[in-house]
Design an enzyme around this catalytic site. Sequence first.
Site, PDB file in Angstrom:
ATOM      1  N   ALA A  87       0.797  -1.229   0.000  1.00 65.05           N
ATOM      2  CA  ALA A  87       0.000   0.000   0.000  1.00 65.05           C
ATOM      3  C   ALA A  87       0.831   1.282   0.000  1.00 65.05           C
ATOM      4  CB  ALA A  87      -0.934  -0.022   1.208  1.00 65.05           C
ATOM      5  N   ARG A 140       1.047  -1.211   4.827  1.00 63.34           N
ATOM      6  CA  ARG A 140       1.688  -2.071   3.822  1.00 63.34           C
ATOM      7  C   ARG A 140       0.737  -3.135   3.270  1.00 63.34           C
ATOM      8  NH1 ARG A 140       6.936  -4.684   2.798  1.00 63.34           N
ATOM      9  NH2 ARG A 140       6.770  -6.948   2.878  1.00 63.34           N
ATOM     10  N   ASN A 157       2.420  -9.789  -0.387  1.00 68.37           N
ATOM     11  CA  ASN A 157       3.646 -10.358  -0.962  1.00 68.37           C
ATOM     12  C   ASN A 157       4.256 -11.450  -0.081  1.00 68.37           C
ATOM     13  OD1 ASN A 157       5.012 -10.202  -3.439  1.00 68.37           O
ATOM     14  ND2 ASN A 157       6.773  -9.177  -2.487  1.00 68.37           N
ATOM     15  N   ARG A 158       3.441 -11.968   0.832  1.00 67.12           N
ATOM     16  CA  ARG A 158       3.779 -13.190   1.583  1.00 67.12           C
ATOM     17  C   ARG A 158       2.651 -14.215   1.441  1.00 67.12           C
ATOM     18  NH1 ARG A 158       7.367 -10.344   1.407  1.00 67.12           N
ATOM     19  NH2 ARG A 158       8.813  -9.598   3.017  1.00 67.12           N
ATOM     20  N   TYR A 212      11.333   0.441  -1.767  1.00 61.52           N
ATOM     21  CA  TYR A 212      12.298   1.237  -2.481  1.00 61.52           C
ATOM     22  C   TYR A 212      13.677   0.583  -2.344  1.00 61.52           C
ATOM     23  CZ  TYR A 212      13.758   2.617   2.189  1.00 61.52           C
ATOM     24  OH  TYR A 212      14.203   2.579   3.485  1.00 61.52           O
ATOM     25  N   GLU A 287      12.511  -2.637  -7.280  1.00 65.54           N
ATOM     26  CA  GLU A 287      12.424  -1.747  -6.111  1.00 65.54           C
ATOM     27  C   GLU A 287      12.876  -0.365  -6.581  1.00 65.54           C
ATOM     28  OE1 GLU A 287      11.215  -2.486  -3.161  1.00 65.54           O
ATOM     29  OE2 GLU A 287      11.365  -4.676  -2.957  1.00 65.54           O
TER      30      GLU A 287
HETATM   31  O1  0X9 Z   1       9.716  -7.753   1.110  1.00 68.29           O
HETATM   32  C1  0X9 Z   1       9.168  -7.637   0.016  1.00 68.29           C
HETATM   33  O2  0X9 Z   1       8.049  -8.108  -0.232  1.00 68.29           O
HETATM   34  C2  0X9 Z   1       9.875  -6.898  -1.119  1.00 68.29           C
HETATM   35  N1  0X9 Z   1      10.487  -5.684  -0.583  1.00 68.29           N
HETATM   36  S1  0X9 Z   1       9.529  -4.452  -0.063  1.00 68.29           S
HETATM   37  O3  0X9 Z   1      10.389  -3.467   0.576  1.00 68.29           O
HETATM   38  N2  0X9 Z   1       8.874  -3.727  -1.324  1.00 68.29           N
HETATM   39  O4  0X9 Z   1       8.513  -4.954   0.795  1.00 68.29           O
HETATM   40  C3  0X9 Z   1      10.948  -7.764  -1.717  1.00 68.29           C
HETATM   41  C4  0X9 Z   1      10.485  -9.087  -2.275  1.00 68.29           C
HETATM   42  C5  0X9 Z   1      11.563  -9.791  -3.053  1.00 68.29           C
HETATM   43  N3  0X9 Z   1      11.207 -11.117  -3.463  1.00 68.29           N
HETATM   44  C6  0X9 Z   1      11.404 -12.224  -2.714  1.00 68.29           C
HETATM   45  N4  0X9 Z   1      12.060 -12.212  -1.598  1.00 68.29           N
HETATM   46  N5  0X9 Z   1      10.949 -13.353  -3.195  1.00 68.29           N
HETATM   47 ZN    ZN Z   2       6.873  -3.820  -1.599  1.00 66.97          ZN
END
Ligand code: 0X9
Ligand code: ZN
Length: 325
Positions: A87, A140, A157-158, A212, A287
């Site tokens: 976010a 986020r 993203n998890r 970033y 990023e």
């Molecule tokens: O942590 C994350 O999801 C990403 N960075 S952020 O600062 N935008 O949150 C990086 C993800 C990279 N990809 C993997 N680790 N698979």
């Molecule tokens: Zn991110």
Amino acid sequence: MAREQARNAAIPSRKISGRHSVAFDHYFRFDEITNFLFELAKEFPQLITVESAGKSSEGRDLWLAKISTTGFDGSKPVIFMDANIHAREWIACMSTLNLIHELVEHAYALPEMLAVDWMIMPMANPDGYEYSHVGDRMWRKTMSKNVGTTCLGTDPNRNFAYKWETGISTSDAPCSLLFRGPHAESEPEVQAISHLLRTTPNIKLYLAVHSYGDYLLFPFGYDYNIPNDNEANLQSLGNRAAAAISRFNPARSYTVGNSASALYPASGASDDFAAGGAQIHYAYTVELSGGGNQGFDLEPSKIQQVSNEIFVAYREYAMFVAETF
Ligand code: 0X9
Ligand code: ZN
């Protein structure tokens, strides 16, 4: 030749100026993003269509822009992008709107970029994004409800269904910033992207746009030292994209590398799903450059510059895909 003419038939021969000279000098709220996309689609229906790929937990549309000079007829390789799934990473959406704007308004000048078809979701987490404007600037996650707590949201993203269960750099606690969700793909936003990645034929490159830190990261990142058959190619294409950025702005240097070793390991991320779950051999997490409060609050006056810098990288990516597939 006839084929070439047909391919390019939709490209306007000159810039149609005036109505849509857009100023990327402030962060668009969700309604402005929506209007921006539909105005472009109205003016250039032969080049861009906008559809909903699903709805967020709170019922907002997950807009998907499809850009093609050949009506997405399957004749070209496809680049899939999503942005702003986190976010607070506002520059991710804005720089992607800038890309869409360039591809459509300046199509006549960018034949090398329109040799591929584009499928772009510029705002992948509209609920969290709106909340980061009106509630907590550092939000986020998504805004989905969790059982047994008033804490909202999952880290999208998890939440992807590839090595989700590994649980590295994720949390089982709904109040955590890194909550991975009750199960993989629990989030409608993640379901929508995953479905498109699984079912769209001919996707050759996947880009997840975040901020970033000035990185171009490639899989696998769910743990350290996970082999990837395509690693050498991923590194060299990333180097090519990063070199273009540095030619454009010698003061800017993007780091290219495996996401676990260059940044940190984290499981259930979209790039790993694209590579391991959807078999898309070229996948990166971008990023973008940071600024302002904690790096995520890049000054509005820098939106256009950061967008221009990543645009030249996208141009290299598109040329590579057109050359290779
Ligand atoms: O942590 C994350 O999801 C990403 N960075 S952020 O600062 N935008 O949150 C990086 C993800 C990279 N990809 C993997 N680790 N698979
Ligand atoms: Zn991110």
